[in-house]
Design a protein around this motif. Structure first.
Motif, short mmCIF file in Angstrom:
data_model
loop_
_atom_site.label_atom_id
_atom_site.label_comp_id
_atom_site.label_asym_id
_atom_site.label_seq_id
_atom_site.Cartn_x
_atom_site.Cartn_y
_atom_site.Cartn_z
N THR A 93 0.81 -1.21 0.00
CA THR A 93 0.00 0.00 0.00
C THR A 93 0.84 1.26 0.00
O THR A 93 0.31 2.36 -0.23
N ALA A 94 2.15 1.12 0.24
CA ALA A 94 3.07 2.27 0.31
C ALA A 94 2.61 3.27 1.36
O ALA A 94 2.74 4.49 1.19
N THR A 95 2.07 2.75 2.46
CA THR A 95 1.66 3.57 3.61
C THR A 95 2.46 3.11 4.82
O THR A 95 3.33 2.26 4.72
N ILE A 159 -4.06 -8.65 -3.91
CA ILE A 159 -3.80 -8.74 -2.47
C ILE A 159 -2.72 -7.72 -2.13
O ILE A 159 -1.63 -7.77 -2.69
N ALA A 160 -3.04 -6.79 -1.24
CA ALA A 160 -2.10 -5.73 -0.88
C ALA A 160 -1.62 -5.93 0.56
O ALA A 160 -2.43 -6.18 1.46
N PHE A 161 -0.32 -5.83 0.74
CA PHE A 161 0.27 -5.85 2.08
C PHE A 161 0.27 -4.43 2.61
O PHE A 161 0.82 -3.52 1.96
N ILE A 162 -0.33 -4.23 3.77
CA ILE A 162 -0.38 -2.89 4.36
C ILE A 162 1.02 -2.53 4.86
O ILE A 162 1.60 -3.22 5.70
N GLY A 163 1.58 -1.45 4.29
CA GLY A 163 2.92 -1.03 4.66
C GLY A 163 3.75 -0.73 3.43
O GLY A 163 3.27 -0.78 2.30
N THR A 164 5.02 -0.40 3.66
CA THR A 164 5.98 -0.12 2.60
C THR A 164 7.15 -1.07 2.77
O THR A 164 7.80 -1.07 3.82
N PHE A 165 7.45 -1.85 1.73
CA PHE A 165 8.43 -2.92 1.87
C PHE A 165 9.58 -2.78 0.87
O PHE A 165 10.04 -3.75 0.29
N THR A 166 10.01 -1.54 0.72
CA THR A 166 11.15 -1.25 -0.15
C THR A 166 12.45 -1.66 0.53
O THR A 166 13.32 -2.29 -0.08
N ASN A 167 12.58 -1.33 1.81
CA ASN A 167 13.82 -1.61 2.54
C ASN A 167 13.66 -2.60 3.68
O ASN A 167 14.66 -3.06 4.24
N VAL A 168 12.42 -2.91 4.04
CA VAL A 168 12.18 -3.88 5.12
C VAL A 168 11.20 -4.94 4.62
O VAL A 168 10.30 -4.64 3.85
N ALA A 169 11.38 -6.17 5.05
CA ALA A 169 10.52 -7.26 4.65
C ALA A 169 9.28 -7.31 5.56
O ALA A 169 9.35 -6.89 6.72
N SER A 208 6.09 -1.05 -6.23
CA SER A 208 5.19 -2.00 -5.59
C SER A 208 5.42 -3.42 -6.13
O SER A 208 5.57 -3.60 -7.34
N PRO A 209 5.52 -4.39 -5.26
CA PRO A 209 5.20 -4.41 -3.82
C PRO A 209 6.38 -4.12 -2.90
O PRO A 209 6.38 -4.53 -1.75
N GLY A 210 7.41 -3.43 -3.40
CA GLY A 210 8.61 -3.19 -2.61
C GLY A 210 9.64 -4.27 -2.86
O GLY A 210 9.30 -5.44 -3.01
N GLN A 211 10.90 -3.87 -2.89
CA GLN A 211 11.97 -4.80 -3.25
C GLN A 211 12.05 -6.00 -2.31
O GLN A 211 12.24 -7.13 -2.74
N LYS A 212 11.90 -5.76 -1.01
CA LYS A 212 12.05 -6.85 -0.04
C LYS A 212 10.93 -7.88 -0.16
O LYS A 212 11.17 -9.09 -0.10
N LEU A 213 9.70 -7.41 -0.35
CA LEU A 213 8.59 -8.33 -0.54
C LEU A 213 8.72 -9.04 -1.89
O LEU A 213 8.45 -10.23 -2.01
N PHE A 214 9.18 -8.31 -2.91
CA PHE A 214 9.38 -8.90 -4.23
C PHE A 214 10.39 -10.05 -4.16
O PHE A 214 10.19 -11.11 -4.77
N GLU A 215 11.46 -9.86 -3.40
CA GLU A 215 12.47 -10.93 -3.27
C GLU A 215 11.88 -12.15 -2.59
O GLU A 215 12.21 -13.29 -2.96
N LEU A 216 10.99 -11.97 -1.62
CA LEU A 216 10.32 -13.10 -0.97
C LEU A 216 9.40 -13.83 -1.94
O LEU A 216 9.38 -15.05 -2.01
#
Length: 378
Positions: A93-95, A159-169, A208-216
């Motif tokens: 969600t980038a929030t 399906i959206a993960f609430i939060g921003t996962f660019t630098n944190v998983a 989106s969905p952020g680099q860390k989530l994308f890697e997972l």
């Protein structure tokens, strides 16, 4: 004094009417009792179903909060989503994130308000959202098309993960909840048993969905690298990314025109790092343009089009401008140059995209039907 005797006809009429005055209330009482029994049975059956349903969800470790529980506003409209769905697109969600139900409800209400008030969506964009508290929050649900990626709402579930996962998983419980939700979708026949998972960034130039989530995600069993089949469902076999979309700088001066229709096409490697998402391909396109202009003294990026590993075609000089020839044996050859991002042989999907591009060129009158193909990828 003796009581007068009633006539026989009146006496018999009175005797026959007396039971009727008792039967009518009895029938009404029986009817009311029957209705109460039916209502009690229905209520009992509902609670039995509800308890079984709750125990089923608890048995999977999945807890779903419906719209009424997070105080969602009613949608202003919706289109039905045909099920079972074969594609799932993952977003963030980038929030700010949330790790309690109260905080997640607050984020849900803020996201819905932004989507409906600022973006003019008919509802919160996503079908489901997953909080850092490990719970799933119903957005549009299983049966309404989302507005998560333009053109893909009718062929995918978001399906959206609430939060921003660019630098944190995301937390493990957040990931588990998302995957259990997809398992539940298969069980309910809302998701096809052989569904595919994609990242938002594979379809649009976004983090989106952020680099860390994308890697997972890339380690999930149903992760799908190739988006060609999804694009074909959306009638989008060929997607051209305009110069403005990859943030190209203008050419240093007016470029010489190609002689149309072009009679030759060259396939070449860009000799850059490969890319599999629109965000990373955009970065490499910008880097190539800088290298060509500043290090190689070109007037612009020296390709007409570039095919990315994400299945997109990036517009470089386009159909009408000539490139600097790199063919020492035929320096005057005016060819359309199609680059492939990377150093290794393109896959079948990339080659199909390139062929679709050339077919479009013939249709537009930019490319001769009997063009010569100079394939430098072999």
């Amino acid at each position: 004094m003796k009581n007068p005797k009633l006539p026989t006809s009146i006496e018999s009429q009175t005797a026959s009417s007396a039971p009727n005055t008792n039967v009518r209330p009895l029938r009404g009482l029986l009817l009311k009792c029957g209705l109460l029994l039916v209502l009690s049975a229905s209520t009992g059956a509902y609670f039995v179903w509800l308890m079984n349903r709750s125990s089923e969800l608890l048995g999977t470790g999945l807890h779903i909060l419906d719209r009424s529980e997070w105080l969602g506003e009613p949608p202003s409209g919706f289109q039905r989503l045909p099920t079972p769905v074969s594609n799932v697109i993952i977003h963030h969600t980038a929030t700010e994130g949330c790790d309690t139900e109260e905080a997640c409800i607050y984020q849900m209400r803020m996201i819905q308000s932004f989507h409906m008030g600022s973006l003019n969506f008919t509802d919160i964009a996503y079908n489901f959202l997953v909080g850092g508290d490990g719970q799933v929050y119903v957005g549009r649900g299983w049966h309404a098309q989302g507005q998560h990626v333009s053109g893909y709402g009718s062929v995918s579930l978001s399906i959206a993960f609430i939060g921003t996962f660019t630098n944190v998983a995301p937390e493990d419980k957040q990931v588990r909840a998302a995957r259990r939700l997809m398992d539940e979708g298969v069980r309910l026949h809302k998701l096809h048993p052989d569904y595919h998972i994609y990242a938002h960034r594979q379809l649009r130039p976004t983090e989106s969905p952020g680099q860390k989530l994308f890697e997972l995600m890339r380690h999930w069993p149903r992760w799908t690298e190739d988006v060609t089949s999804l694009r074909r469902l959306n009638d989008e076999p060929l997607r051209l990314v305009a110069r403005a979309a990859w943030l190209a700088q203008p050419a240093l001066k007016e470029l010489p025109p190609l002689e149309l229709p072009v009679k030759a096409v060259r396939f070449v490697f860009t000799l850059s790092e490969p890319c599999t998402t629109q965000a990373s391909c955009t970065f490499h396109m910008r880097f190539l343009q800088i290298v060509h202009i500043e290090a190689e003294n070109k007037q612009d990026i020296n390709y007409n089009f570039v095919v990315g590993g994400d299945g997109n075609v990036y517009v470089a000089r386009g159909w009408d401008a000539s490139c600097d020839s790199a063919d020492a044996d035929r320096p005057q050859l005016d060819a359309l140059i199609v680059g492939f991002l990377g150093r290794s042989k393109p896959n079948a999907s990339q080659m199909k995209v390139a062929q679709d591009l050339l077919a479009q060129g013939i249709k537009l009158g930019k490319l001769a039907k009997d063009y010569e193909l100079i394939d430098e990828l072999k």
